[in-house]
Design a protein around this motif. Structure first.
Motif: not given
Lengths: 113, 116
Positions: A31, A33, A35, A45, A48, A55, A90, A94-95, A98-100, A102, A104, B35, B37, B50, B95, B98, B100
């Motif tokens: 993915s 994104y 911004y 945003f 994406q 998406r 920016f 992300s992949r 994974s819960h998180y 991201y 940049f 999150f 930053y 997070y 986000r 659930n 990413a």
């Protein structure tokens, strides 16, 4: 180095012109994104891409367009530039699974004069 | 309606003191992630911490902790023992879902200034 590469870092151009911003995502991330951050503002945003397909779309102007290529790098094209398009742009990646996570890039600072 | 609200445009804190940056959010999705930053004057976005909506405990990362109050839909960032290098813009983001593979929505930010 975050693993997300954005070029160029700085860009100064005149009103009415067209520019292309480039983003290479972190290895393995599908993915991308985009911004926009105007002066002293939060990040808005724009759009994406996931594995080459659009998406999600945010508040992206019709003068702006983007695409993601087979090698997963992405380009954001800004045309008919106006003074108000001056901002920090920016890219993040992300992949799945994974819960998180991201990541940049360092951003492209666009100044329209 | 704003999905992420940061009500403090700017804050001062004395060096070595703790500071809380406020963030409230709005979502109907039961699964979401929150999150924080940091954006120093150089401009890059630095991930701090997070919190998942189903996490039972508040997240902590070194001097950063997240005061997560789910019923109030708040996710405040607490920075302990402030340092001069903490002076920066701080953004809360969410986000929904659930995965990413979903985008982040950002608040308007809080500018923190640490006084020596």
């Amino acid at each position: 180095d975050s693993g997300v590469t954005q070029t160029p870092k700085h860009l100064i151009t005149a009103t009415g012109q067209r520019v292309t911003l480039r983003c290479s995502p972190r290895s393995g991330d599908l993915s991308v994104y985009w911004y926009q951050q105007s002066l002293d503002q939060g990040l808005q945003f724009l759009i994406q891409y996931y594995n080459g397909e659009e998406r999600a779309k945010g508040n992206i102007l019709e003068r702006f367009s983007a695409q993601q290529f087979p090698d997963l790098h992405s380009e954001l094209n800004l045309s008919s530039l106006e003074l108000g398009d001056s901002a920090l742009y920016f890219c993040a990646s992300s992949r799945p699974g994974s819960h998180y996570g991201y990541t940049f890039g360092s951003g492209t600072r666009l100044t329209v004069v | 309606a704003q999905k992420i609200t940061q009500t403090q445009p700017g804050m001062f804190v004395q060096e070595k003191e703790a500071v809380t940056l406020d963030c409230t959010y709005d979502t109907s999705d039961p699964s979401y992630g929150l999150f924080w930053y940091k954006q120093p004057s150089s401009g890059e976005m630095i991930f701090l911490i997070y919190q998942g909506s189903y996490d039972q405990q508040n997240a902590t990362e070194g001097r950063y902790s997240l005061n997560f109050q789910k019923a109030r839909k708040s996710a405040n960032l607490v920075i302990s023992a402030s340092q001069l290098g903490d002076s920066a813009m701080y953004f809360c983001a969410m986000r929904e879902g659930n995965n990413a593979g979903n985008m982040l929505t950002f608040g308007g930010g809080t500018r923190l200034m640490v006084k020596p």
